[in-house]
Design a protein around this motif. Structure first.
Motif, PDB file in Angstrom:
ATOM      1  N   ARG A  36       0.418  -0.764  -0.348  1.00 27.97           N
ATOM      2  CA  ARG A  36       0.554   0.205   0.104  1.00 27.97           C
ATOM      3  C   ARG A  36       0.909   1.237   0.024  1.00 27.97           C
ATOM      4  N   PRO A  37       0.148   2.045  -0.716  1.00 25.43           N
ATOM      5  CA  PRO A  37       1.126   4.162  -0.822  1.00 25.43           C
ATOM      6  C   PRO A  37       1.204   3.988   0.845  1.00 25.43           C
ATOM      7  N   GLY A  38       2.330   4.829   0.963  1.00 21.69           N
ATOM      8  CA  GLY A  38       2.976   5.432   2.499  1.00 21.69           C
ATOM      9  C   GLY A  38       3.560   3.671   3.760  1.00 21.69           C
ATOM     10  N   TYR A  39       3.078   2.548   2.498  1.00 25.94           N
ATOM     11  CA  TYR A  39       4.038   1.876   3.684  1.00 25.94           C
ATOM     12  C   TYR A  39       4.643   1.004   3.529  1.00 25.94           C
ATOM     13  N   THR A  40       5.897   0.405   3.951  1.00 29.50           N
ATOM     14  CA  THR A  40       6.564  -0.058   3.588  1.00 29.50           C
ATOM     15  C   THR A  40       6.723  -1.677   3.111  1.00 29.50           C
ATOM     16  N   TYR A  41       7.294  -2.474   2.940  1.00 31.57           N
ATOM     17  CA  TYR A  41       6.862  -4.074   2.334  1.00 31.57           C
ATOM     18  C   TYR A  41       7.251  -5.155   3.455  1.00 31.57           C
ATOM     19  N   ASP A  42       7.864  -4.135   4.231  1.00 31.44           N
ATOM     20  CA  ASP A  42       7.665  -5.104   5.900  1.00 31.44           C
ATOM     21  C   ASP A  42       6.211  -4.643   7.007  1.00 31.44           C
ATOM     22  N   GLU A  43       5.690  -3.640   6.471  1.00 30.02           N
ATOM     23  CA  GLU A  43       4.503  -3.323   7.455  1.00 30.02           C
ATOM     24  C   GLU A  43       3.644  -3.366   6.523  1.00 30.02           C
ATOM     25  N   SER A  44       3.274  -3.307   5.438  1.00 32.04           N
ATOM     26  CA  SER A  44       2.278  -4.406   4.325  1.00 32.04           C
ATOM     27  C   SER A  44       2.502  -4.283   3.300  1.00 32.04           C
ATOM     28  N   ALA A  45       2.319  -5.266   3.259  1.00 25.69           N
ATOM     29  CA  ALA A  45       2.824  -5.835   1.838  1.00 25.69           C
ATOM     30  C   ALA A  45       1.483  -7.472   1.011  1.00 25.69           C
ATOM     31  N   TYR A  46       1.491  -7.512   0.223  1.00 26.84           N
ATOM     32  CA  TYR A  46       1.179  -9.198  -0.504  1.00 26.84           C
ATOM     33  C   TYR A  46       2.098  -9.545  -0.972  1.00 26.84           C
ATOM     34  N   TRP A  47       2.246 -10.916  -0.696  1.00 27.19           N
ATOM     35  CA  TRP A  47       3.579 -11.260  -1.279  1.00 27.19           C
ATOM     36  C   TRP A  47       2.536 -12.450  -1.979  1.00 27.19           C
ATOM     37  N   GLY A  48       3.893 -12.591  -3.341  1.00 26.97           N
ATOM     38  CA  GLY A  48       2.996 -13.909  -4.178  1.00 26.97           C
ATOM     39  C   GLY A  48       4.361 -15.523  -3.643  1.00 26.97           C
ATOM     40  N   ARG A  49       3.889 -16.150  -3.753  1.00 22.78           N
ATOM     41  CA  ARG A  49       4.916 -17.789  -3.895  1.00 22.78           C
ATOM     42  C   ARG A  49       6.144 -17.467  -4.889  1.00 22.78           C
ATOM     43  N   GLY A  50       6.949 -17.694  -4.726  1.00 26.32           N
ATOM     44  CA  GLY A  50       8.090 -17.380  -5.195  1.00 26.32           C
ATOM     45  C   GLY A  50       8.509 -18.683  -6.252  1.00 26.32           C
ATOM     46  N   THR A  51       9.560 -17.922  -7.523  1.00 28.15           N
ATOM     47  CA  THR A  51      10.016 -18.897  -8.567  1.00 28.15           C
ATOM     48  C   THR A  51      10.717 -18.993  -7.880  1.00 28.15           C
ATOM     49  N   LEU A  52      12.125 -20.173  -8.540  1.00 27.17           N
ATOM     50  CA  LEU A  52      13.376 -20.052  -8.342  1.00 27.17           C
ATOM     51  C   LEU A  52      14.439 -20.044  -9.388  1.00 27.17           C
ATOM     52  N   VAL A  53      14.708 -19.409  -9.302  1.00 25.24           N
ATOM     53  CA  VAL A  53      15.958 -19.032 -10.941  1.00 25.24           C
ATOM     54  C   VAL A  53      17.498 -19.473 -10.118  1.00 25.24           C
ATOM     55  N   THR A  54      18.001 -20.435 -11.192  1.00 19.15           N
ATOM     56  CA  THR A  54      19.341 -21.275 -11.180  1.00 19.15           C
ATOM     57  C   THR A  54      20.069 -20.608 -12.265  1.00 19.15           C
ATOM     58  N   VAL A  55      21.388 -19.962 -11.231  1.00 20.33           N
ATOM     59  CA  VAL A  55      22.121 -20.101 -12.644  1.00 20.33           C
ATOM     60  C   VAL A  55      23.051 -20.731 -12.392  1.00 20.33           C
ATOM     61  N   SER A  56      23.738 -21.081 -13.335  1.00 17.76           N
ATOM     62  CA  SER A  56      24.572 -22.045 -13.325  1.00 17.76           C
ATOM     63  C   SER A  56      26.377 -21.668 -14.585  1.00 17.76           C
ATOM     64  N   SER A  57      27.237 -21.650 -13.852  1.00 17.81           N
ATOM     65  CA  SER A  57      28.519 -21.425 -14.664  1.00 17.81           C
ATOM     66  C   SER A  57      28.833 -22.700 -15.815  1.00 17.81           C
TER      67      SER A  57
END
Length: 120
Positions: free
Chosen positions: A99-120
């Motif tokens: 929400r505007p005026g809030y930080t992500y720690d204070e008030s946010a909706y979070w999606g489920r993560g997606t894994l990124v793997t980068v190999s050398s």
């Protein structure tokens, strides 16, 4: 707001990926939005943010110049274009809307993560 991230995968150093975050139950344009990533056993870290008015973007130093955050208001999707990927970019990536005026720690909706793997 419900967020669903997708687009992760396993790639080689130097490759590109585009992550998507589809939103339902609310308009992303009403929120500040961002991407964060987390390594196993470590805290979640900021990657890129997009202001709710869409006028300001911010990037972590480690990805600036390689990653681009964008938002398609018609489709209600947040993107993260990741170019020139490096092994240190390997992590679970999360999208969030706050929400505007809030930080992500204070008030946010979070999606489920997606894994990124980068190999050398």
């Amino acid at each position: 707001v419900q967020l669903q991230a997708s687009g992760g995968g396993s790639v080689q150093t130097g490759d590109s990926l585009r992550l998507s975050c589809a939103a339902t139950g609310g308009r992303l344009s009403n929120y500040g939005t961002g991407w964060f990533r987390q390594d196993p056993g470590k805290d979640r870290k900021f990657v890129a943010t997009f202001s709710w008015r869409g006028s300001v973007t911010d990037y972590a130093d480690s990805v600036r110049g390689r990653f681009i955050i964008s938002r398609d208001d018609a489709k209600n999707i947040l993107y993260l274009q990741m170019n020139d990927l490096k092994p240190e970019d390997t992590a679970v990536y999360y999208c969030a809307a706050k929400r505007p005026g809030y930080t992500y720690d204070e008030s946010a909706y979070w999606g489920r993560g997606t894994l990124v793997t980068v190999s050398s």
